[in-house]
Design a protein around this motif. Structure first.
Motif, PDB file in Angstrom:
ATOM      1  N   THR A 118       0.865  -1.176   0.000  1.00 48.68           N
ATOM      2  CA  THR A 118       0.000   0.000   0.000  1.00 48.68           C
ATOM      3  C   THR A 118       0.902   1.226   0.000  1.00 48.68           C
ATOM      4  O   THR A 118       2.129   1.122   0.088  1.00 48.68           O
ATOM      5  N   ILE A 119       0.293   2.403  -0.048  1.00 46.43           N
ATOM      6  CA  ILE A 119       1.081   3.638   0.012  1.00 46.43           C
ATOM      7  C   ILE A 119       1.800   3.747   1.363  1.00 46.43           C
ATOM      8  O   ILE A 119       2.807   4.422   1.485  1.00 46.43           O
ATOM      9  N   GLY A 120       1.303   3.021   2.363  1.00 45.50           N
ATOM     10  CA  GLY A 120       1.960   2.990   3.667  1.00 45.50           C
ATOM     11  C   GLY A 120       3.110   2.015   3.741  1.00 45.50           C
ATOM     12  O   GLY A 120       3.862   2.009   4.721  1.00 45.50           O
ATOM     13  N   ASP A 121       3.289   1.187   2.705  1.00 51.82           N
ATOM     14  CA  ASP A 121       4.399   0.230   2.649  1.00 51.82           C
ATOM     15  C   ASP A 121       4.740  -0.073   1.198  1.00 51.82           C
ATOM     16  O   ASP A 121       4.250  -1.032   0.612  1.00 51.82           O
ATOM     17  N   LEU A 122       5.609   0.760   0.624  1.00 52.30           N
ATOM     18  CA  LEU A 122       6.066   0.556  -0.753  1.00 52.30           C
ATOM     19  C   LEU A 122       7.375  -0.218  -0.816  1.00 52.30           C
ATOM     20  O   LEU A 122       7.957  -0.371  -1.894  1.00 52.30           O
ATOM     21  N   ASN A 123       7.851  -0.702   0.318  1.00 53.06           N
ATOM     22  CA  ASN A 123       9.126  -1.426   0.350  1.00 53.06           C
ATOM     23  C   ASN A 123       9.136  -2.554  -0.674  1.00 53.06           C
ATOM     24  O   ASN A 123       8.170  -3.305  -0.792  1.00 53.06           O
ATOM     25  N   GLY A 124      10.248  -2.637  -1.415  1.00 49.77           N
ATOM     26  CA  GLY A 124      10.398  -3.697  -2.401  1.00 49.77           C
ATOM     27  C   GLY A 124      10.928  -3.175  -3.712  1.00 49.77           C
ATOM     28  O   GLY A 124      11.344  -2.018  -3.821  1.00 49.77           O
ATOM     29  N   LYS A 125      10.918  -4.049  -4.710  1.00 52.79           N
ATOM     30  CA  LYS A 125      11.395  -3.688  -6.043  1.00 52.79           C
ATOM     31  C   LYS A 125      10.209  -3.603  -6.990  1.00 52.79           C
ATOM     32  O   LYS A 125       9.352  -4.495  -7.020  1.00 52.79           O
ATOM     33  N   TRP A 126      10.197  -2.531  -7.773  1.00 56.95           N
ATOM     34  CA  TRP A 126       9.120  -2.247  -8.725  1.00 56.95           C
ATOM     35  C   TRP A 126       9.758  -1.925 -10.073  1.00 56.95           C
ATOM     36  O   TRP A 126      10.767  -1.229 -10.139  1.00 56.95           O
ATOM     37  N   ILE A 127       9.150  -2.399 -11.146  1.00 62.35           N
ATOM     38  CA  ILE A 127       9.678  -2.138 -12.489  1.00 62.35           C
ATOM     39  C   ILE A 127       8.638  -1.356 -13.286  1.00 62.35           C
ATOM     40  O   ILE A 127       7.442  -1.655 -13.228  1.00 62.35           O
ATOM     41  N   LEU A 128       9.095  -0.334 -13.999  1.00 61.23           N
ATOM     42  CA  LEU A 128       8.193   0.486 -14.811  1.00 61.23           C
ATOM     43  C   LEU A 128       7.567  -0.367 -15.907  1.00 61.23           C
ATOM     44  O   LEU A 128       8.273  -1.030 -16.670  1.00 61.23           O
ATOM     45  N   ASN A 129       6.250  -0.357 -15.991  1.00 59.02           N
ATOM     46  CA  ASN A 129       5.530  -1.081 -17.031  1.00 59.02           C
ATOM     47  C   ASN A 129       5.336  -0.121 -18.201  1.00 59.02           C
ATOM     48  O   ASN A 129       4.465   0.748 -18.176  1.00 59.02           O
ATOM     49  N   LYS A 147      12.874   1.790  -0.241  1.00 56.76           N
ATOM     50  CA  LYS A 147      12.953   1.571   1.202  1.00 56.76           C
ATOM     51  C   LYS A 147      12.132   2.665   1.870  1.00 56.76           C
ATOM     52  O   LYS A 147      12.416   3.850   1.688  1.00 56.76           O
ATOM     53  N   GLN A 148      11.107   2.270   2.607  1.00 54.91           N
ATOM     54  CA  GLN A 148      10.220   3.215   3.285  1.00 54.91           C
ATOM     55  C   GLN A 148      10.312   2.952   4.782  1.00 54.91           C
ATOM     56  O   GLN A 148      10.151   1.820   5.231  1.00 54.91           O
ATOM     57  N   PHE A 149      10.563   4.019   5.556  1.00 60.41           N
ATOM     58  CA  PHE A 149      10.754   3.847   6.996  1.00 60.41           C
ATOM     59  C   PHE A 149      10.442   5.153   7.723  1.00 60.41           C
ATOM     60  O   PHE A 149      10.300   6.204   7.098  1.00 60.41           O
ATOM     61  N   THR A 150      10.354   5.081   9.037  1.00 64.77           N
ATOM     62  CA  THR A 150      10.099   6.252   9.862  1.00 64.77           C
ATOM     63  C   THR A 150      11.360   6.582  10.657  1.00 64.77           C
ATOM     64  O   THR A 150      11.964   5.688  11.262  1.00 64.77           O
ATOM     65  N   ALA A 151      11.752   7.869  10.626  1.00 63.72           N
ATOM     66  CA  ALA A 151      12.952   8.332  11.336  1.00 63.72           C
ATOM     67  C   ALA A 151      12.870   9.850  11.453  1.00 63.72           C
ATOM     68  O   ALA A 151      12.049  10.482  10.785  1.00 63.72           O
ATOM     69  N   PRO A 152      13.718  10.473  12.292  1.00 67.11           N
ATOM     70  CA  PRO A 152      13.752  11.931  12.338  1.00 67.11           C
ATOM     71  C   PRO A 152      14.084  12.501  10.952  1.00 67.11           C
ATOM     72  O   PRO A 152      14.765  11.849  10.150  1.00 67.11           O
ATOM     73  N   PRO A 153      13.614  13.721  10.634  1.00 66.87           N
ATOM     74  CA  PRO A 153      13.925  14.326   9.334  1.00 66.87           C
ATOM     75  C   PRO A 153      15.430  14.450   9.121  1.00 66.87           C
ATOM     76  O   PRO A 153      16.185  14.632  10.063  1.00 66.87           O
ATOM     77  N   SER A 154      15.833  14.350   7.861  1.00 64.71           N
ATOM     78  CA  SER A 154      17.254  14.448   7.526  1.00 64.71           C
ATOM     79  C   SER A 154      17.415  15.240   6.236  1.00 64.71           C
ATOM     80  O   SER A 154      16.944  14.805   5.193  1.00 64.71           O
ATOM     81  N   PRO A 155      18.087  16.418   6.287  1.00 67.46           N
ATOM     82  CA  PRO A 155      18.476  17.113   7.515  1.00 67.46           C
ATOM     83  C   PRO A 155      17.243  17.648   8.239  1.00 67.46           C
ATOM     84  O   PRO A 155      16.217  17.904   7.601  1.00 67.46           O
ATOM     85  N   PRO A 156      17.345  17.817   9.561  1.00 70.54           N
ATOM     86  CA  PRO A 156      16.154  18.252  10.310  1.00 70.54           C
ATOM     87  C   PRO A 156      15.706  19.647   9.903  1.00 70.54           C
ATOM     88  O   PRO A 156      16.513  20.543   9.706  1.00 70.54           O
ATOM     89  N   ALA A 157      14.383  19.809   9.776  1.00 68.51           N
ATOM     90  CA  ALA A 157      13.816  21.112   9.424  1.00 68.51           C
ATOM     91  C   ALA A 157      13.613  21.952  10.671  1.00 68.51           C
ATOM     92  O   ALA A 157      13.625  23.169  10.619  1.00 68.51           O
ATOM     93  N   GLU A 158      13.402  21.295  11.795  1.00 66.87           N
ATOM     94  CA  GLU A 158      13.223  22.010  13.056  1.00 66.87           C
ATOM     95  C   GLU A 158      13.974  21.250  14.149  1.00 66.87           C
ATOM     96  O   GLU A 158      14.259  20.067  14.000  1.00 66.87           O
ATOM     97  N   PRO A 159      14.271  21.920  15.245  1.00 68.13           N
ATOM     98  CA  PRO A 159      15.060  21.274  16.292  1.00 68.13           C
ATOM     99  C   PRO A 159      14.425  20.017  16.883  1.00 68.13           C
ATOM    100  O   PRO A 159      15.116  19.112  17.309  1.00 68.13           O
ATOM    101  N   SER A 160      13.096  19.942  16.896  1.00 73.92           N
ATOM    102  CA  SER A 160      12.439  18.801  17.542  1.00 73.92           C
ATOM    103  C   SER A 160      12.776  17.485  16.858  1.00 73.92           C
ATOM    104  O   SER A 160      12.946  16.463  17.517  1.00 73.92           O
TER     105      SER A 160
END
Length: 196
Positions: A8-19, A53-66
């Motif tokens: 799903t859009i919440g998990d695109l992890n994997g290999k995809w080939i343009l059709n 590769k889809q994952f959750t992590a702090p922004p890089s580079p961070p946009a705000e200090p939080s």
């Protein structure tokens, strides 16, 4: 191959080939973006594979200090026929970040999750699957928006990602894209087969 239900859009992890048989020709868009004739031909002939590769992590580079965690989507793009690959890094906090690559030059891009009702361009909102099973973004979104602006050539590219059903009833990962420069506009539909 059609996308498995687990993708799903919440998990695109994997290999995809343009059709290519389902997708729009990319040459008009590349021409508007200032890509040279020889490179356009090479891209048009290549078979393009996305390793996502889809994952959750702090922004890089961070946009705000939080640095509150956000979705990251990193894509290694490879092509057959000697086409050089590229890496795309998207951070879903809607902040502009600079990027440079061999194909598009120096650009800035921003990305975020969107719901269908937030998409204002009629072409970009065409054809998406909208059932509850597609609303897998962090707040129930069914789409991912990527917007890029070129520093060198004056074009913009806006993409909406999600899932559609093709003419044979197969569910596939797809992108609707609008490339614009001045008064010119190119619309693309890209469809992808799931590999693994």
């Amino acid at each position: 191959m059609a996308a498995p239900a687990s993708k799903t859009i919440g998990d695109l992890n994997g290999k995809w080939i343009l059709n290519k048989s389902l997708s729009s020709p990319v040459e008009p868009a590349l021409a508007l973006q200032g890509v040279g004739w020889m490179t356009r031909k090479m891209v048009g002939l290549a078979t393009v594979t996305l390793d996502i590769k889809q994952f959750t992590a702090p922004p890089s580079p961070p946009a705000e200090p939080s640095g509150a965690p956000v979705t990251h989507i990193e894509i290694e793009q490879t092509g057959t026929g000697g086409m050089k690959g590229s890496t795309e890094k998207r951070c879903a906090d809607n902040e502009f970040r600079d990027h440079s690559d061999w194909l598009f030059g120096h650009v800035k891009g921003q990305s975020r999750w969107v719901k269908t009702e937030e998409i204002t361009d009629e072409f970009l909102k065409l054809g998406w699957l909208e059932g509850d099973e597609e609303k897998t973004g962090p707040n129930g979104e069914s789409h991912f928006l990527s917007h890029v602006e070129s520093y060198d050539n004056g074009w913009t590219a806006t993409q909406i990602w999600g899932f559609k059903t093709d003419n044979e009833g197969k569910r596939r990962y797809a992108r609707n894209i609008v490339i614009a420069k001045g008064g010119e506009r190119v619309e693309l539909k890209l469809w992808y087969d799931y590999l693994e």
